[in-house]
Motif scaffolding. Structure first.
Motif, PDB file in Angstrom:
ATOM      1  N   ARG A 271      17.248   8.668 -43.249  1.00 47.90           N
ATOM      2  CA  ARG A 271      16.817   9.642 -42.239  1.00 47.90           C
ATOM      3  C   ARG A 271      15.621   9.121 -41.446  1.00 47.90           C
ATOM      4  O   ARG A 271      15.447   9.465 -40.272  1.00 47.90           O
ATOM      5  CB  ARG A 271      16.479  10.978 -42.907  1.00 47.90           C
ATOM      6  N   ILE A 275      13.859   9.821 -37.796  1.00 47.90           N
ATOM      7  CA  ILE A 275      12.638  10.628 -37.854  1.00 47.90           C
ATOM      8  C   ILE A 275      11.565   9.823 -38.584  1.00 47.90           C
ATOM      9  O   ILE A 275      11.399   9.949 -39.802  1.00 47.90           O
ATOM     10  CB  ILE A 275      12.889  11.969 -38.579  1.00 47.90           C
ATOM     11  N   ALA A 278       9.292  10.832 -41.824  1.00 48.92           N
ATOM     12  CA  ALA A 278       9.861  12.037 -42.438  1.00 48.92           C
ATOM     13  C   ALA A 278       9.524  12.070 -43.920  1.00 48.92           C
ATOM     14  O   ALA A 278       9.417  11.043 -44.590  1.00 48.92           O
ATOM     15  CB  ALA A 278      11.370  12.064 -42.232  1.00 48.92           C
ATOM     16  N   GLU A 286      17.037  21.365 -43.722  1.00 49.53           N
ATOM     17  CA  GLU A 286      16.019  20.738 -42.884  1.00 49.53           C
ATOM     18  C   GLU A 286      16.612  19.640 -42.001  1.00 49.53           C
ATOM     19  O   GLU A 286      16.205  19.462 -40.849  1.00 49.53           O
ATOM     20  CB  GLU A 286      14.908  20.158 -43.750  1.00 49.53           C
ATOM     21  N   GLN A 290      15.960  19.418 -38.070  1.00 45.42           N
ATOM     22  CA  GLN A 290      15.332  18.239 -37.488  1.00 45.42           C
ATOM     23  C   GLN A 290      16.272  17.551 -36.497  1.00 45.42           C
ATOM     24  O   GLN A 290      15.854  17.113 -35.418  1.00 45.42           O
ATOM     25  CB  GLN A 290      14.942  17.252 -38.581  1.00 45.42           C
ATOM     26  N   PHE A 294      15.713  16.703 -32.625  1.00 44.54           N
ATOM     27  CA  PHE A 294      15.668  15.291 -32.238  1.00 44.54           C
ATOM     28  C   PHE A 294      16.687  14.972 -31.159  1.00 44.54           C
ATOM     29  O   PHE A 294      16.352  14.410 -30.108  1.00 44.54           O
ATOM     30  CB  PHE A 294      15.903  14.412 -33.467  1.00 44.54           C
ATOM     31  N   PRO A 303      13.964  20.978 -27.906  1.00 44.38           N
ATOM     32  CA  PRO A 303      14.349  21.428 -29.248  1.00 44.38           C
ATOM     33  C   PRO A 303      14.882  22.856 -29.295  1.00 44.38           C
ATOM     34  O   PRO A 303      15.758  23.159 -30.113  1.00 44.38           O
ATOM     35  CB  PRO A 303      13.049  21.288 -30.051  1.00 44.38           C
ATOM     36  N   PHE A 350      21.725  15.053 -42.356  1.00 46.47           N
ATOM     37  CA  PHE A 350      21.037  14.911 -41.075  1.00 46.47           C
ATOM     38  C   PHE A 350      22.067  14.449 -40.050  1.00 46.47           C
ATOM     39  O   PHE A 350      22.647  13.366 -40.192  1.00 46.47           O
ATOM     40  CB  PHE A 350      19.903  13.887 -41.181  1.00 46.47           C
TER      41      PHE A 350
END
Length: 407
Positions: A271, A275, A278, A286, A290, A294, A303, A350
Motif C-alpha cells: 500500500r 500512500i 501509510a 481504511e 484512502q 487518492f 477526495p 486498497f
C-alpha cells in the motif's frame, strides 16, 4: 437446404457432444486467443516496459507476482522480516500463500522448471474451474446459457491468469468445487477443500462469512426447506475451519518471524507504493477510503467526490445483488458468496489496478450476463470480454511500467 435449418442442425450437433468435450473446445480456443494476445503484446513491448523489448511467452508468464511465488518455492519464507531504509516492513514472500508455489515446485521437478509446473497447474486448474462453473450454473440457467457463461469466463478480461504463474486459477477451481458442495449439501468434502483454499490465496475469510450467511438463510427458511441438526452442525464446523484457516497464516508468519504483525505488515507494505508513510496498522475499510481520496485527487476531482463515488458504488452493487432478476436466477448460494466476497474486499483491500484480478472470484456472475436469449447480446458480451482481455494484457504486460499497470 436453407441457412436457418443448417444452423439449427449444427446447434443440435454441438449440443449432442459431451459437456466436457464442448468445454474443452471452448477452453482450448480461448487459450489460443490469449496466446495470440500475449504475442502481440510482446511485439509491442518497448524498452520502457519492465519486460524490455520483445519478451518471450515464458518471461511474460513468470512476471509480476509469479516471481514472488517462485521465490517462496525455492527460498522459503524469511525468518527475519526485511525492512525499508525508513524502518518499515518491506515487500516479502509472506504475502504469498504456500500451496500454489510448493505444488508448482513439485510438478516442476518433473517438467524441468518451476515455471513449467506453475503454468501447467494454472492451465489444468482453469479447465477444471470451467467444468465446475458449468455445473454450478446449468441447474439454474440451463445448459446453453451455462455454456455461454463458460465462454465469457474463459475469454474474459482476466483470462490470461489461466496461463501465467499466479494462484488464481487453482483457487477458482477449489472455490467453485466448494460452492458446488454447498449447493449439493455435501459437507464432508468441504473439510478438505476449505483448508487447501485457505493456504492457496487470500479470501477464505470471505467463504467463512458466506457460510454464516448461508446458515442464517437456511435457518430462516427451515419451515419450507428442512434444516436438520446434522447440517447445522456441519455448517458450524466448516465455518470454524474456514475461520481457523483464514487466520492460520498470520499465526504462522508471526511464530516464524517473532513479529505477530508480520503478515499484515507485509500486506500493507504494498500500500505504501501509493500512500507513502501509510501506517503499518491494519484498519478495516481504511484502504477504500484512502483509495477513494487518492485516485480521485489524481484525476483532479478531489477526495470528497471520491467518498461520494465509493458510497454510490457500494449501494449500486448491493442493489444489483438484491434486485437484479438475472442475478437472482443464479441462486442464493452464488448471490451470498458474491456479497460476502465483496464485503471482504471492502474490508481489506486498497483499490488499484490489481482490483480487476481480485474480482475474478466473482466469476459465477458471468451467468447473469448469459441469461438473455438474444444471440446478438451474447456475442456482444463475448466481444467486450475479449476486448477487455486485450486491454488488460497490453497494459499489464506490454506496457507494465507504472503503478497504473500492475496485474
Amino acid at each position: 437446404m436453407t441457412a436457418e435449418p443448417a444452423t439449427t442442425e449444427r446447434a443440435r450437433s454441438w449440443r449432442g457432444w459431451p459437456v466436457m468435450a464442448r468445454i474443452a473446445v471452448i477452453y482450448i480456443a480461448a487459450r489460443l486467443v490469449t496466446t495470440g494476445f500475449f504475442l502481440l503484446a510482446s511485439a509491442l513491448s518497448g524498452p520502457s516496459s519492465r519486460y524490455g523489448v520483445a519478451p518471450s511467452l515464458g518471461q511474460l508468464a513468470l512476471g509480476w507476482d509469479a516471481q514472488w511465488y517462485w521465490f517462496a518455492a525455492v527460498s522459503g519464507y524469511p525468518a527475519a522480516l526485511p525492512l525499508t531504509p525508513q524502518g518499515d516492513v518491506a515487500e516479502n514472500a509472506w504475502a504469498f500463500l504456500p500451496v500454489y508455489p510448493y505444488l508448482s515446485n513439485a510438478l516442476g521437478t518433473v517438467l524441468g522448471s518451476w515455471g513449467a509446473g506453475g503454468v501447467v497447474i494454472s492451465l489444468v486448474a482453469g479447465f477444471g474451474a470451467s467444468v465446475v462453473l458449468h455445473g454450478l450454473l446449468r441447474d439454474r440457467i440451463g445448459d446453453s446459457a451455462a455454456m455461454w457463461a463458460v465462454a465469457f469466463f474463459t475469454c474474459g478480461p482476466l483470462a490470461a491468469l489461466f496461463q501465467v504463474g499466479y494462484a488464481e486459477s487453482l483457487f477458482l477451481f477449489l472455490l467453485f468445487l466448494a460452492l458446488r458442495c454447498v449447493r449439493l449439501r455435501r459437507w464432508g468434502w468441504l473439510y478438505v477443500l476449505v483448508p487447501i483454499m485457505g493456504f492457496t490465496r487470500p479470501g477464505i475469510l470471505a467463504f467463512a462469512l458466506f457460510l454464516g450467511l448461508y446458515g442464517v438463510h437456511r435457518f430462516v427458511r427451515r419451515r419450507v426447506d428442512a434444516f436438520p441438526l446434522r447440517e447445522m452442525a456441519h455448517l458450524v464446523g466448516v465455518a470454524a475451519v474456514a475461520v481457523v484457516a483464514g487466520f492460520a497464516w498470520q499465526v504462522i508468519a508471526g511464530a516464524v518471524t517473532g513479529d505477530p504483525r508480520a503478515y499484515l505488515a507485509t500486506e500493507l507494505a504494498w500500500r505504501r507504493n501509493w500512500i507513502p508513510g501509510a501506517s503499518d496498522q491494519f484498519v478495516p475499510v481504511e484502504g477504500w477510503v484512502q483509495g477513494a481520496a487518492f485516485w480521485f485527487t489524481q484525476w483532479g476531482l478531489g477526495p470528497v467526490v471520491g467518498y461520494v463515488a465509493l458510497v454510490v458504488l457500494v449501494l449500486g452493487v448491493t442493489a444489483v445483488l438484491l434486485f437484479a432478476p438475472q442475478v437472482k436466477r443464479l441462486g442464493v448460494e452464488l448471490r451470498l458468496w458474491s456479497a460476502s466476497y465483496l464485503v471482504y474486499l471492502l474490508l481489506v483491500f486498497f483499490p488499484q489496478s490489481s482490483i480487476f484480478r481480485l474480482l475474478v472470484p466473482l466469476s459465477p456472475l458471468w451467468g447473469a450476463l448469459a441469461i438473455p436469449p438474444s444471440r446478438r447480446w451474447r456475442v456482444g458480451v463475448l466481444a467486450a470480454a475479449l476486448l477487455g482481455q486485450w486491454w488488460w494484457i497490453y497494459n499489464m504486460y506490454g506496457l507494465g511500467n507504472t503503478f497504473w499497470q500492475i496485474p
